[in-house]
Design an enzyme around this catalytic site. Structure first.
Site, PDB file in Angstrom:
ATOM      1  N   HIS A 113       7.160  -4.513  -0.816  1.00 39.74           N
ATOM      2  CA  HIS A 113       7.781  -4.665   0.090  1.00 39.74           C
ATOM      3  C   HIS A 113       8.176  -6.280   0.170  1.00 39.74           C
ATOM      4  O   HIS A 113       9.345  -6.781   0.566  1.00 39.74           O
ATOM      5  CB  HIS A 113       7.271  -4.596   1.863  1.00 39.74           C
ATOM      6  CG  HIS A 113       7.132  -2.998   1.785  1.00 39.74           C
ATOM      7  ND1 HIS A 113       8.066  -2.099   1.626  1.00 39.74           N
ATOM      8  CD2 HIS A 113       5.782  -2.272   1.983  1.00 39.74           C
ATOM      9  CE1 HIS A 113       7.499  -0.910   1.899  1.00 39.74           C
ATOM     10  NE2 HIS A 113       6.053  -0.982   2.025  1.00 39.74           N
ATOM     11  N   HIS A 165      -1.870  -4.354  -0.213  1.00 37.62           N
ATOM     12  CA  HIS A 165      -1.148  -3.077  -1.198  1.00 37.62           C
ATOM     13  C   HIS A 165      -0.603  -3.794  -2.383  1.00 37.62           C
ATOM     14  O   HIS A 165       0.214  -5.009  -2.315  1.00 37.62           O
ATOM     15  CB  HIS A 165      -0.286  -2.390  -0.367  1.00 37.62           C
ATOM     16  CG  HIS A 165      -0.837  -1.405   0.540  1.00 37.62           C
ATOM     17  ND1 HIS A 165       0.080  -0.721   1.451  1.00 37.62           N
ATOM     18  CD2 HIS A 165      -1.942  -0.880   0.846  1.00 37.62           C
ATOM     19  CE1 HIS A 165      -0.741   0.197   1.975  1.00 37.62           C
ATOM     20  NE2 HIS A 165      -2.048   0.031   1.618  1.00 37.62           N
ATOM     21  N   ARG A 183       7.770  -0.092  -7.903  1.00 41.41           N
ATOM     22  CA  ARG A 183       6.653   0.793  -7.094  1.00 41.41           C
ATOM     23  C   ARG A 183       5.845   1.625  -8.115  1.00 41.41           C
ATOM     24  O   ARG A 183       5.219   2.604  -7.762  1.00 41.41           O
ATOM     25  CB  ARG A 183       7.331   1.825  -6.127  1.00 41.41           C
ATOM     26  CG  ARG A 183       6.398   1.657  -4.884  1.00 41.41           C
ATOM     27  CD  ARG A 183       6.807   2.310  -3.674  1.00 41.41           C
ATOM     28  NE  ARG A 183       5.955   1.556  -2.584  1.00 41.41           N
ATOM     29  CZ  ARG A 183       6.055   1.920  -1.181  1.00 41.41           C
ATOM     30  NH1 ARG A 183       6.954   2.704  -0.871  1.00 41.41           N
ATOM     31  NH2 ARG A 183       5.405   1.404  -0.273  1.00 41.41           N
ATOM     32  N   GLU A 209      13.551   0.959   4.984  1.00 37.23           N
ATOM     33  CA  GLU A 209      12.504   1.982   5.622  1.00 37.23           C
ATOM     34  C   GLU A 209      12.496   1.769   7.130  1.00 37.23           C
ATOM     35  O   GLU A 209      12.183   2.762   7.870  1.00 37.23           O
ATOM     36  CB  GLU A 209      11.083   1.736   4.975  1.00 37.23           C
ATOM     37  CG  GLU A 209      11.176   2.401   3.516  1.00 37.23           C
ATOM     38  CD  GLU A 209       9.688   2.502   3.237  1.00 37.23           C
ATOM     39  OE1 GLU A 209       8.883   3.105   3.660  1.00 37.23           O
ATOM     40  OE2 GLU A 209       9.476   1.755   2.053  1.00 37.23           O
ATOM     41  N   GLU A 211       1.852  -3.860   8.738  1.00 38.79           N
ATOM     42  CA  GLU A 211       2.399  -3.907   7.580  1.00 38.79           C
ATOM     43  C   GLU A 211       4.025  -4.368   7.374  1.00 38.79           C
ATOM     44  O   GLU A 211       4.825  -3.460   7.896  1.00 38.79           O
ATOM     45  CB  GLU A 211       2.477  -2.589   6.628  1.00 38.79           C
ATOM     46  CG  GLU A 211       2.776  -2.752   5.166  1.00 38.79           C
ATOM     47  CD  GLU A 211       2.708  -1.630   4.356  1.00 38.79           C
ATOM     48  OE1 GLU A 211       2.434  -0.409   4.966  1.00 38.79           O
ATOM     49  OE2 GLU A 211       2.335  -1.608   3.216  1.00 38.79           O
ATOM     50  N   GLU A 271      -0.990   1.114  -4.011  1.00 40.45           N
ATOM     51  CA  GLU A 271      -0.309   2.106  -3.249  1.00 40.45           C
ATOM     52  C   GLU A 271       0.980   2.200  -4.285  1.00 40.45           C
ATOM     53  O   GLU A 271       1.860   1.321  -4.060  1.00 40.45           O
ATOM     54  CB  GLU A 271       0.036   1.771  -1.976  1.00 40.45           C
ATOM     55  CG  GLU A 271       0.709   2.802  -1.234  1.00 40.45           C
ATOM     56  CD  GLU A 271       1.524   2.340   0.283  1.00 40.45           C
ATOM     57  OE1 GLU A 271       1.308   2.971   1.043  1.00 40.45           O
ATOM     58  OE2 GLU A 271       1.990   1.442   0.127  1.00 40.45           O
ATOM     59  N   ASP A 311       2.242  -5.958   1.310  1.00 40.61           N
ATOM     60  CA  ASP A 311       2.309  -5.024   0.343  1.00 40.61           C
ATOM     61  C   ASP A 311       3.422  -5.585  -0.612  1.00 40.61           C
ATOM     62  O   ASP A 311       4.501  -6.168  -0.402  1.00 40.61           O
ATOM     63  CB  ASP A 311       2.953  -3.744   0.952  1.00 40.61           C
ATOM     64  CG  ASP A 311       3.221  -2.694  -0.138  1.00 40.61           C
ATOM     65  OD1 ASP A 311       3.927  -2.814  -1.222  1.00 40.61           O
ATOM     66  OD2 ASP A 311       3.030  -1.569   0.274  1.00 40.61           O
TER      67      ASP A 311
HETATM   68  C1  LER Z   1       3.012   2.271   3.495  1.00 43.31           C
HETATM   69  O1  LER Z   1       1.771   1.418   3.121  1.00 43.31           O
HETATM   70  C2  LER Z   1       4.004   1.664   2.787  1.00 43.31           C
HETATM   71  O2  LER Z   1       4.001   0.756   2.071  1.00 43.31           O
HETATM   72  C3  LER Z   1       5.526   2.138   3.341  1.00 43.31           C
HETATM   73  O3  LER Z   1       6.490   1.978   2.415  1.00 43.31           O
HETATM   74  C4  LER Z   1       5.468   3.539   3.935  1.00 43.31           C
HETATM   75  O4  LER Z   1       6.720   4.174   4.014  1.00 43.31           O
HETATM   76 MN    MN Z   2       2.329  -0.232   1.763  1.00 44.99          MN
END
Ligand code: LER
Ligand code: MN
Length: 272
Positions: free
Chosen positions: A188, A211, A217, A158, A152, A246, A185
């Protein structure tokens, strides 16, 4: 479109694991809301009873499309790129145990933050070399088990290792394994990608899992992302896998999960 949502099998600091707490109560809620599957965030497979998990998910008619590994980093600090060799080895062994768990469900294994960060004093080329080596080792074990690994791209706040889809695609070339792809995701991507739809198109068949969370979020529909366009593009590139929620349990997990599924069904209509 097959919809799942993240459930943590253990207590976790990670806030966007939407469901935490009593396993069976959560599975019942998720099934009652109409989800097709549940993505399991598992810190350590030794802490879960695989047969009980299998029995419970089957009894609620829930598939398990993916197993998350990030809590091994979040709770225990294991990573593929730690300067201490014993921590790198422990991270690889942990992911191998996730691969073993995944075989019971036909699930993809997610490589999120267990890849680690570039720690102070570590050269970033060295961190990348450790990452590639660990991924090659895990992909080989996964190949034997018939499992795929999905890395991912994660936003810059992060980790500094693989933030963008382009970096993820370059890594795929360096790892050189057929059972290795990406998990995209939307949270992100909203931070890192200049154009989310173009990035989805650039990844195409290498998308192994997806995701969804909105720009803040929260659940899809609570922010400013254009999910009609993003999920339409995902469909257009031939993705027929899972779309997994998520997002933060705000105002609470059940409400967020319910609003998400209603919104996603509405924006995708009967076509996806
Ligand atoms: C995990 O799927 C994710 O998106 C991250 O932000 C975990 O810190
Ligand atoms: Mn994720």
């Amino acid at each position: 479109m097959k919809l799942s949502i993240v459930l943590s099998t253990q207590p976790a600091r990670f806030q966007a694991a939407t469901f935490k707490g009593d396993l069976e109560t959560n599975l019942r809620h998720i099934a009652d809301l109409g989800y097709d599957g549940v993505e399991l965030a598992v810190r350590d497979p030794r802490l879960v009873n695989c047969h009980e998990l299998d029995r419970l998910t089957r009894s609620y008619h829930l598939s398990v499309p993916a197993i998350g590994t990030g809590q091994a980093w979040g709770e225990e600090g294991l990573s593929f790129t730690d300067p201490a060799v014993e921590i790198r080895h422990a991270a690889i062994e942990r992911v191998k145990s996730h691969i073993n768990l995944a075989t019971h469900f036909g699930a993809v294994v997610i490589i999120g933050l267990i890849r680690g960060i570039v720690k102070p004093g570590v050269d970033s080329a060295q961190a990348m070399a450790w990452l590639i080596e660990a991924l090659q080792c895990c992909c080989e074990a996964a190949q034997t088990a018939g499992v795929c690994l999905a890395l991912e791209p994660i936003n810059r706040y992060e980790t500094s290792l693989i933030n963008t889809v382009a970096e993820g695609m370059a890594l795929i070339g360096q790892v050189g394994a057929d059972n290795f792809g990406l998990l995209l995701d939307t949270f992100h991507m909203n931070i890192e990608e200049p154009n989310i739809e173009a990035s989805v198109r650039s990844c195409g068949r290498r998308i192994l899992h997806f995701h969804v969370a909105d720009s803040n979020r929260w659940y899809p529909g609570a922010g400013h992302l254009d999910f009609k366009s993003i999920l339409g593009t995902l469909n257009a590139v031939g993705y027929r896998g899972w779309v997994s929620g998520e997002f933060l349990p705000q105002p609470d997990a059940e409400t967020a999960a319910q609003k998400s599924i209603t919104y996603l069904r509405q924006v995708t209509g009967a076509t996806l």
